[in-house]
Write a protein that holds these residues in place. Sequence first.
Motif, PDB file in Angstrom:
ATOM      1  N   THR A  83      50.616  26.306  42.568  1.00 41.14           N
ATOM      2  CA  THR A  83      51.515  26.106  43.700  1.00 41.14           C
ATOM      3  C   THR A  83      51.129  27.075  44.814  1.00 41.14           C
ATOM      4  OG1 THR A  83      53.117  27.768  42.968  1.00 41.14           O
ATOM      5  CG2 THR A  83      53.413  25.499  42.140  1.00 41.14           C
ATOM      6  N   THR A  84      51.633  26.835  46.003  1.00 43.99           N
ATOM      7  CA  THR A  84      51.338  27.731  47.125  1.00 43.99           C
ATOM      8  C   THR A  84      51.823  29.141  46.827  1.00 43.99           C
ATOM      9  OG1 THR A  84      51.474  25.864  48.670  1.00 43.99           O
ATOM     10  CG2 THR A  84      51.655  28.077  49.602  1.00 43.99           C
ATOM     11  N   ASP A  85      53.010  29.277  46.248  1.00 47.90           N
ATOM     12  CA  ASP A  85      53.517  30.605  45.914  1.00 47.90           C
ATOM     13  C   ASP A  85      52.613  31.311  44.908  1.00 47.90           C
ATOM     14  OD1 ASP A  85      55.826  31.233  47.431  1.00 47.90           O
ATOM     15  OD2 ASP A  85      56.986  29.765  46.300  1.00 47.90           O
ATOM     16  N   ARG A  86      52.138  30.582  43.920  1.00 49.81           N
ATOM     17  CA  ARG A  86      51.262  31.203  42.914  1.00 49.81           C
ATOM     18  C   ARG A  86      49.927  31.614  43.534  1.00 49.81           C
ATOM     19  NH1 ARG A  86      50.306  28.175  37.601  1.00 49.81           N
ATOM     20  NH2 ARG A  86      49.580  30.254  37.022  1.00 49.81           N
ATOM     21  N   VAL A  87      49.423  30.833  44.494  1.00 44.76           N
ATOM     22  CA  VAL A  87      48.200  31.229  45.196  1.00 44.76           C
ATOM     23  C   VAL A  87      48.441  32.523  45.976  1.00 44.76           C
ATOM     24  CG1 VAL A  87      46.518  30.599  46.974  1.00 44.76           C
ATOM     25  CG2 VAL A  87      47.325  28.867  45.352  1.00 44.76           C
ATOM     26  N   GLU A 115      51.404  38.795  54.596  1.00 44.10           N
ATOM     27  CA  GLU A 115      51.855  39.823  53.660  1.00 44.10           C
ATOM     28  C   GLU A 115      50.870  40.019  52.509  1.00 44.10           C
ATOM     29  OE1 GLU A 115      56.741  39.382  54.157  1.00 44.10           O
ATOM     30  OE2 GLU A 115      55.705  38.500  52.444  1.00 44.10           O
ATOM     31  N   VAL A 116      50.270  38.929  52.045  1.00 43.54           N
ATOM     32  CA  VAL A 116      49.372  39.055  50.882  1.00 43.54           C
ATOM     33  C   VAL A 116      47.953  39.451  51.285  1.00 43.54           C
ATOM     34  CG1 VAL A 116      50.743  37.392  49.578  1.00 43.54           C
ATOM     35  CG2 VAL A 116      48.690  36.597  50.801  1.00 43.54           C
ATOM     36  N   SER A 120      47.574  38.386  46.556  1.00 48.99           N
ATOM     37  CA  SER A 120      48.174  39.724  46.654  1.00 48.99           C
ATOM     38  C   SER A 120      47.562  40.673  45.637  1.00 48.99           C
ATOM     39  CB  SER A 120      49.686  39.625  46.444  1.00 48.99           C
ATOM     40  OG  SER A 120      50.294  40.895  46.572  1.00 48.99           O
ATOM     41  N   GLU A 121      47.309  40.174  44.421  1.00 51.43           N
ATOM     42  CA  GLU A 121      46.676  40.998  43.392  1.00 51.43           C
ATOM     43  C   GLU A 121      45.203  41.264  43.723  1.00 51.43           C
ATOM     44  OE1 GLU A 121      47.751  42.557  40.504  1.00 51.43           O
ATOM     45  OE2 GLU A 121      49.659  42.218  41.528  1.00 51.43           O
ATOM     46  N   VAL A 122      44.496  40.228  44.171  1.00 53.53           N
ATOM     47  CA  VAL A 122      43.076  40.366  44.503  1.00 53.53           C
ATOM     48  C   VAL A 122      42.874  41.381  45.623  1.00 53.53           C
ATOM     49  CG1 VAL A 122      41.135  39.137  45.580  1.00 53.53           C
ATOM     50  CG2 VAL A 122      42.360  38.095  43.672  1.00 53.53           C
ATOM     51  N   ARG A 123      43.818  41.418  46.550  1.00 58.37           N
ATOM     52  CA  ARG A 123      43.695  42.300  47.701  1.00 58.37           C
ATOM     53  C   ARG A 123      43.716  43.791  47.322  1.00 58.37           C
ATOM     54  NH1 ARG A 123      40.620  41.310  51.505  1.00 58.37           N
ATOM     55  NH2 ARG A 123      41.324  40.067  53.267  1.00 58.37           N
TER      56      ARG A 123
END
Length: 262
Positions: A72-76, A114-115, A81-84
């Motif tokens: 989903t868009t939220d999961r992407v 934000e992410v 956010s984690e990859v960043r």
Amino acid sequence: MSNIEQAFTHGKAFIPFLTAGDPDLETTAELIRAMAENGADLIEVGIPFSDPTAEGVVIQGADLRALSSGTTTDRVFDMISEVRKDVTIPLVFMTYANVVFSYGLERFAQRAAEVGANGVILPDVPFEEKEEFAPAFRAHGLDMISFIAPTSHDRVREIASHAEGFIYCISSLGVTGVRQKITTDIGAMMRLVREANPQIPCAVGFGIATPQQAVDMARYSDGAIVGSAIVKIVAEYGTQSVAPVSAYVAEMKAALNAAYGA
């Protein structure tokens, strides 16, 4: 200079694309990290959509696999956010207007910023409708990337003069996909762009698959974009695709550096 424009300061840029969630989001995160480590200057991250009209069968298949795996868009957004936390090169989302509308334009722009995204590409939004989206993206520091196509010569100057981040130059008519030969006069398109906006970087995509094609397209432009060839590797190797994709990215960036210098 925007974060995206900085991607073009290390020689000719290599810009890979992948579909988030194909085969799963954990593998996507590993792929993004690996591509950044192996020479990618900017990465396009596709947010899957059920009707990706600009895509050929390869990326259509990736979108369907990603959606089937529960992406989903939220999961992407959460994955990025984690990859960043350890990936510093520019990241750009590529998706479709319906994805943004259904999520909410302002909410999408805010969350993307934000992410840690740096820009957005919406291939189904023509230049004339760009301002329906761009102000919300700009307000959150996101560049909205514009396309120029082989049939838009009369409009290239206008598009280039209003471009943000970089211009995505479409090498061939039709949808995305690997091509045996690219015959478009990229040099002529680039001359029009340079006349209108000498500062804006321009990268060529659609159809590039081999190191020689990347070198040929970068002769006239500032970089090469590769999507379908990478997505095909992911389709073949699935969760084991990190190593072959890493090798492919390293080979492509090495070819550009060998031809034009880092």
